[in-house]
Each structure stands twice: as structure tokens, then as C-alpha cells.
Design an enzyme around this catalytic site. Structure first.
Site, PDB file in Angstrom:
ATOM      1  N   GLY A 248      -9.699 210.272  25.357  1.00 53.92           N
ATOM      2  CA  GLY A 248      -9.061 209.551  26.430  1.00 53.92           C
ATOM      3  C   GLY A 248      -9.074 208.225  26.364  1.00 53.92           C
ATOM      4  CD  GLU A 268     -20.997 204.816  27.078  1.00 52.60           C
ATOM      5  OE1 GLU A 268     -20.635 206.042  26.501  1.00 52.60           O
ATOM      6  OE2 GLU A 268     -21.492 204.684  28.356  1.00 52.60           O
ATOM      7  CB  CYS A 305     -23.300 207.849  27.298  1.00 53.62           C
ATOM      8  SG  CYS A 305     -24.143 206.756  28.290  1.00 53.62           S
TER       9      CYS A 305
END
Length: 509
Positions: A248, A268, A305
Site C-alpha cells: 500500500g 514507514e 513495526c
């Protein structure tokens, strides 16, 4: 507040420049617990309206004083805290995250706003430079030159699935842009629309209390890909902040680059955050490191993350002990609710793909229910790792992979094979110094943050933090999405040559 939480029934509307707006088309969000609610779907028309209001607001907001913006950021923090119990209640319903996690994340969000307020009060973000005129210089005189950073204009920010507060509506990108002097249009994430709505109410209240222009902030809920595309392609948007998937994010990055006026896309996008285990460290505390890794891997169902998904070890009995300790600790971890059904499905699929790769040994496998995840642990030799790039792709969730190498030289070879990362970790003792020195030049080229003898889950919000890295960890290796340096993304340098004192911006005069 008396501690009683009123009945939480979201109104499901968008916030467009101070107005709560409904659309005919809606989507229904199914929370982990509690009733489902309908939310208005975003549209390209609403995007245009919000962007035009943001541009109009910029001519006022972009020229507010540092003190005015600092007070505004602090008031947003106050308004969020005033709504703390409601945010926690609806956040736990929507995401399945425990209340303590959301309360901690709320504190991080408000602390970040206050830190940025302090930073801009001090003028540290301006990076002012002055070269005085040298009228008598030969062979040519030098003019008076002053430089400082100025806000770039309206910014688009995309909410993240895994951080409904710290990386979403009032999160890092929004806080940094507002600190810089840039109005913000947020594309809310469909994983926590009710949480986003309450936070938007807090920002709207701060806008009104501080007398900021209505277009300083807008929130657009839901919508299909056309809404995100319309936002990054709108000609009045001057930069984009994004935290999300590689696919995306790369699609939006390409759209930003293809515009008639290309703009920066601060995305990110993903990281496996490798750890390199020194032999001396494993000999001294291998079992403790294995248990610590398991705890970090399963924190928040592995939906961070900075989740350290890969451990690189030199073959030895101590490395085997480390692997067994990690396996044993992971086997005791119960099922955890994941943020959305889609994330849970992607985790199950990614784990299955990983387990099917050539040379991969199954140390711990699990069965995943619809929205729950249990840990996986795999092991592979360096030769198979080096020949198969699929093994280096992020699997978002509690999955660990141990890569075994024959010696220090092969560990360096494996380090060089990694793509860009948010973090890289060295677990070392004094006798691992030579190995660490050989790895550090490689790791600092691969990651935005290199740490020793810790686990990367947990990102301090401060001046020195870097949360970014070479692609695909992020789309701009020179930027960070955490810490005061993140404000710099939404500023640009302007040089003022021989501008009279009475005309110069106040911060330069």
C-alpha cells in the site's frame, strides 16, 4: 470527570474543517467486543473540500507564532487526556488491545505533543543561520544572508492499524506537521474508526479553544483506495506521512512521484529488525536471551513495526540452547487477538509460506483462529537464507526465524544480505567486541537505529531517536517518524538576502 464512562455510540461522521459531515454510503465496523457501528465512507469530494480548507488555513496557521502553536499542541494533549476513559474503552473494543497498552500509548501521544511544543518554543526546529554582509570583501562583497526553516503547506497523514493513538489521528505525523506550522488532513484507518473519531473531537476542541482556523485539521473516515489516491494526488497537499504495508505504501509513494508537482512521501513500510547474537553473549546468558526474545516477539501479538523477527547465530551448543529457550517460552504463550481479521489472515498465510520454504525447520508451529494468533518459530541455515529472498520478508505477527551461520565471516555476509531495516541489534559481551566492530559498519548502512543488548520493541520519543531507515523500512532514509527531528520533514529552508529588518520574519529579525 467522576470516573463514569458514558455510553459510547459513535456518530460515524467525518470532520471537515470544523464541520461534522455524514455521507450516504457507510461501512460497518465489527469490534472485538460490543455492538457494531456504522461509519460514513470517505469520498474524493470530501478530500477536495478538506484540502482546500487546509490551504486556506495555512495562510493563517503557517504564520502563527511558535508560542501560539506550542499552546495549541498542549491543548490538544489536554483535550485527549480529558477523554482518556472514553478513548480507552472504545479502543479496547475496536482493537482488542488491553487497556494498559492503550493508556500507555495515550501517554506517549500526549507526551509527544508536549515535547514538540517545548521544542518549537525553543526554536530548535528553525535551524537559523546568519552570514553577515561583508561589503568590503574583495574581489566581490558578500550580501547579508539569513536562513531558517519554513512550513511547506498542507500535509496528508494516514492512520496506522497497529497504533490507534501514537501513529494515527493525533499521532506522530500529525503532531510533527502541526508543530511545523502545517495544516493536516488525516485519512483515518478503518481498524479503529471510533477511536479516531474521539481523538478528532479532541483536536477540534483545541482548534476552537485556541482560535485556530477551522481548516487546520480534518479527518476523513473509511473509503476505498480512491480516497487515499485522491488525497496524495491533490495539488494542495505538499507532503504525506504514512505507516503501513509495503504494498500500500509503495503504491501511494509512486502516485506522489507521478504528480505534476512531485511531493515527498514519508512512508514507514516494514522491517524484520534482525538481531545478531555474539557467541560470548550466548555462552553467558543464552537462555535468558531466548526468553527475552520470545517476550519481545509476542508483545502486542507481534504487531509492532520494530518486532525483532530474525535472530542470526553462529552454530554451537549455546546457540541450540538459545533456540530451545525461545521455543519453550513461545510455546507457553497463549493466543492473542490481532488488530483485524485481515491482519490475522495475512499472518496465518505468511507463516504458512515461511514454513513451506526449502531448508526451513519447524521448531514451533501453531493453529490460528479467525482473529487470534499463536507464535511460530522456524530455523534455517545461512546458505538457504542467502538463496531465498522470501525468508527476509516481514510476517506481521509473533513469528521468529533463527538463521544459523558457520562463523563470523558468514554472519557478516548474512548482515549484508538484509534489505533496509528500522532497527538492527547486537547482543554482545566483551569477548564479542571484534565481531561487533566488523558488523557495525554493515548494520549502520542497513538500519536507522542500531542497538546493543536490548530489544527494539519500544521506541523512545526524544531528540536523538531515529525511526526510519533505508528502503523498504522507509521511503526516505534521511527522515524519522519519531522524535523531534520528525518535524523537519514538513519544513523547507528559505534564504533571505538583504531583507530589511522590518520585513524579515519575527524569528529572524
Amino acid at each position: 470527570m467522576d470516573g463514569t464512562i458514558p455510553e459510547l455510540t459513535p456518530h460515524g461522521k467525518h470532520l471537515i474543517a470544523g464541520d461534522w459531515v455524514a455521507t450516504e454510503a457507510t461501512f460497518t465496523f465489527e469490534p472485538v467486543r460490543g455492538p457494531a457501528h456504522d461509519f460514513s465512507l470517505g469520498t474524493p469530494e470530501l478530500v477536495a473540500r478538506a484540502c482546500e480548507a487546509a490551504e486556506e488555513a495555512f495562510w493563517i496557521y503557517g504564520y502563527t507564532t511558535r508560542e501560539e502553536r506550542a499552546l495549541f499542541l498542549e491543548e490538544i494533549a489536554n483535550q485527549i487526556e480529558d477523554r482518556g476513559p472514553q478513548i480507552t474503552e472504545i479502543g479496547t473494543r475496536e482493537t482488542g488491545l488491553p487497556a494498559a497498552r492503550l493508556e500507555g500509548e495515550r501517554g506517549r501521544t500526549t507526551g509527544q505533543l508536549r515535547l514538540f511544543a517545548s521544542h518549537i518554543r525553543a526554536g530548535q526546529h528553525l535551524e537559523i543561520r546568519h552570514d553577515p554582509a561583508l561589503p568590503d570583501r574583495q574581489p566581490l562583497p558578500r550580501p547579508d544572508l539569513r536562513m531558517m526553516q519554513r512550513p511547506i503547506g498542507p500535509v496528508a497523514a494516514f492512520g496506522a492499524s497497529n497504533f490507534p493513538l501514537a501513529f494515527s489521528t493525533a499521532g506522530g505525523d500529525t503532531a510533527a506537521a502541526l508543530a511545523a506550522g502545517c495544516p493536516v488532513v488525516v485519512k483515518g484507518h478503518g481498524a479503529h474508526p471510533g477511536t479516531g473519531e474521539i481523538v478528532a473531537e479532541a483536536i477540534d476542541a483545541a482548534v476552537r479553544k485556541c482560535g485556530m482556523p477551522a481548516g487546520t485539521f480534518s479527518l476523513i473516515q473509511g473509503g476505498n483506495r480512491s480516497v487515499g489516491q485522491a488525497l496524495v494526488q491533490h495539488p494542495l497537499i505538499k507532503a504525506v506521512g504514512f505507516t503501513g504495508s509495503l504494498g500500500g505504501g509503495r503504491a501511494l509513494f509512486d502516485l506522489c512521484a507521478q504528480r505534476d508537482e512531485p511531493i515527498p512521501f514519508y512512508g514507514e513500510l516494514g522491517s524484520v529488525n534482525p538481531m545478531f547474537m555474539g557467541p560470548a553473549a550466548l555462552a553467558a546468558r543464552g537462555e535468558a536471551l531466548g526468553r527475552g526474545w520470545a517476550s519481545s516477539l509476542t508483545m502486542g501479538a507481534g504487531q509492532f513495526c520494530t518486532n525483532p523477527g530474525i535472530a542470526v547465530v553462529i552454530e554451537s551448543a549455546e546457540a541450540d540452547g538459545f533456540a530451545e529457550a525461545a521455543r519453550a517460552a513461545l510455546s507457553e504463550s497463549g493466543a492473542q487477538v490481532m488488530l483485524t481479521n485481515g491482519i490475522a489472515e495475512a499472518f496465518a498465510s505468511g507463516a504458512a509460506t515461511m514454513g513451506d520454504q526449502s531448508g526451513v525447520q519447524h521448531l514451533l508451529t501453531s493453529m490460528c483462529d479467525t482473529r487470534e494468533a499463536k507464535p511460530f518459530l522456524f530455523k534455517v541455515a545461512a546458505e538457504d537464507w542467502l538463496s531465498n529472498h522470501t525468508l527476509g520478508e516481514e510476517v506481521f505477527g509473533p513469528l521468529g526465524l533463527i538463521v544459523t551461520v558457520k562463523d563470523a565471516d558468514q554472519m557478516v555476509e548474512v548482515a549484508k544480505s538484509f534489505a533496509g531495516q528500522l532497527t538492527a541489534t547486537l547482543h554482545i559481551d566483551e569477548n564479542d567486541t571484534a565481531l561487533a566492530r566488523s558488523l557495525l559498519p554493515v548494520l549502520e548502512r542497513k538500519a536507522g537505529r542500531v542497538l546493543a543488548n536490548g530489544f527494539p520493541t519500544g521506541v523512545e520519543v526524544c531528540d536523538a531517536m531515529v525511526h526510519g531507515g533505508p528502503y523498504p523500512a522507509s521511503t526516505n532514509f534521511g527522515a524519522t517518524s519519531v522524535g523531534t527531528l520528525s518535524i523537519r520533514r514538513f519544513l523547507r529552508p528559505v534564504c533571505y538576502q538583504n531583507i530589511p529588518e522590518g520585513v524579515l520574519p519575527d524569528d529572524l529579525a
